[in-house]
Enzyme design. Structure first.
Site: not given
Lengths: 108, 95, 214
Positions: C112, C115-117
């Site tokens: 991701c 962001c860091s999904c």
């Protein structure tokens, strides 16, 4: 490719080697994680999009220097202050109190 | 559910714009052409969640782009792909 | 701010700092204010933390093992991941779930970039590197060299598919079933599956030995 939109827009940029070290999650990070989830569940924020927006409002310096859950914390604070759920003064006073408590406990 | 505007296999271009509000299209993908890999469901629009409710919801498509199209100096095969979710209002038909 | 925000400083993102950092204090202060104002209770906080801590890559392993041993389940999983995962009793947040299958000529890897999904409610906490600026920046542009840093050397007859999880979907890779496991039980197969193989930074699963086996 357009110019990056904010410090979060990282795809395709230069970067160093991947640090493969594993980290445990500290308890305060779990607490922030829970706080954000509960803020969504209780309707204090409308969607995680708001949280991401708050993270994107961080300065590039803040974005780089903050860890993952620090960004979440700052973003939720930004959103809840701008929504009037809490006041900036309330938050600043409480941060001072937390710092004083940590200093008294000898952890800060 | 309403019918989708784009169908699997169709060529689509991702808009090259940067609205001054939260949005979920990374800059590296803007302006590029790919094919629709999969038609997904309707979701709240990120741009409309900031002091809003994300409505009306929009359809998401997964778009497959050859890596060699994304990066001029790409080091890999012609078969290497990038796949990314894009909301309908960011897509237009491409020739 | 420094002049270096596009290179060195971006690689320096520790996964957690001391709770005495400024950012952590903001979080702790906010938490106290919200609890005092009655927005949520410490009991609710506890319940959320317990539920999140309960999720782990082992759950992903069970889903993969079912797909390996039941072709009809695998077809359902690849067609509609969320429905097929819920079928096994797992609770998911209300996102679409997309499972991408590796085969002899395809390797899938997930990121991701914005962001860091990550499918936290299913697979637990994401690894630090998944959230790092370097991984997010580089995997889309130079997947082969990043994968090599994880020990995955892809030959030219294997194509890479990088999935950038940017919106309302979550992803999991369905790794290949290792050779030599033909008579293995579903339970034993599940134990072979690692977190990194579900993200795509590991390609070949190692055969674990049965307890007591030499």
């Amino acid at each position: 490719m357009s110019e990056p939109w904010g410090p979060h827009d990282l795809g395709g940029q230069e970067g160093g080697p991947i640090d493969l070290a594993e980290h445990d999650t500290a308890y305060w990070e779990w607490q922030i994680d829970a706080m954000v989830r509960l803020a969504l569940r209780k309707g204090l924020i409308s969607d995680f999009a708001e949280l991401r927006d708050g993270i994107e409002q961080l300065t590039p310096h803040d974005y780089d220097q903050c860890t993952y859950y620090e960004r979440w914390a700052k973003s939720l604070a930004y959103t809840l202050v701008s929504r009037g759920v809490i006041s900036r003064q309330q938050l600043e006073d409480r941060i001072d109190k937390v710092r004083a408590r940590q200093e008294a406990e000898g952890v800060a | 559910m309403t019918e989708s505007t784009f169908v699997v296999g169709q060529r689509v271009r991702i808009a090259d714009r940067t609205p001054p509000v939260h949005h979920r299209v990374p800059s590296y993908a803007k302006g590029h052409v790919g094919i629709v890999e999969r038609v997904c469901g309707l979701h709240g629009v990120p741009e409309k969640f900031i002091r809003g409710d994300g409505k009306p919801r929009q359809r998401i498509y997964r778009v497959r782009i050859p890596q060699t199209e994304l990066w001029q100096d790409y080091d890999g095969t012609d078969g290497d792909k990038l796949e990314i979710e894009i909301f309908e209002h960011w897509l237009e038909k491409a020739e | 701010m420094t002049d270096h925000d596009h290179d060195h400083s971006r690689t320096l993102q520790p996964d957690h700092a001391e709770p005495t950092s400024e950012g952590a204090r903001v979080g702790l202060a906010l938490r106290e204010l919200l609890i005092e104002a009655g927005h949520y209770t410490p009991e609710e906080e506890q319940a959320v933390i317990a539920a999140m801590q309960d999720a782990s890559p082992a759950d992903g392993g069970r889903i993969v093992a079912r797909a390996w041993t039941d072709p009809e389940y695998k077809a359902r999983l690849l067609a509609n991941g969320a429905t097929a995962i819920r079928e096994l009793g797992y609770e998911l947040e209300p996102y679409e779930f997309t499972v991408m299958e590796n085969d002899d000529v395809t390797h899938n890897v997930i990121v991701c970039t914005l962001c860091s999904c990550y499918p936290r409610s299913l697979l637990g906490m994401s690894p630090a590197w998944y959230k790092s600026a370097s991984y997010r920046a580089r995997i889309v542009r130079e997947p082969r060299s990043v994968l090599a840093e994880f020990g995955v050397e892809l030959t030219a007859d294997v194509n890479v598919r990088v999935h950038d999880s940017t919106a309302e979907l979550r992803y999991m890779v369905l790794p290949q079933k290792p050779d030599g496991t033909e008579d293995w039980s579903e339970e034993r197969l599940a134990e072979l599956v690692t977190r990194d193989s579900l993200i795509g930074t590991q390609r070949v699963l190692k055969l674990a030995r049965k307890p007591g086996e030499s």
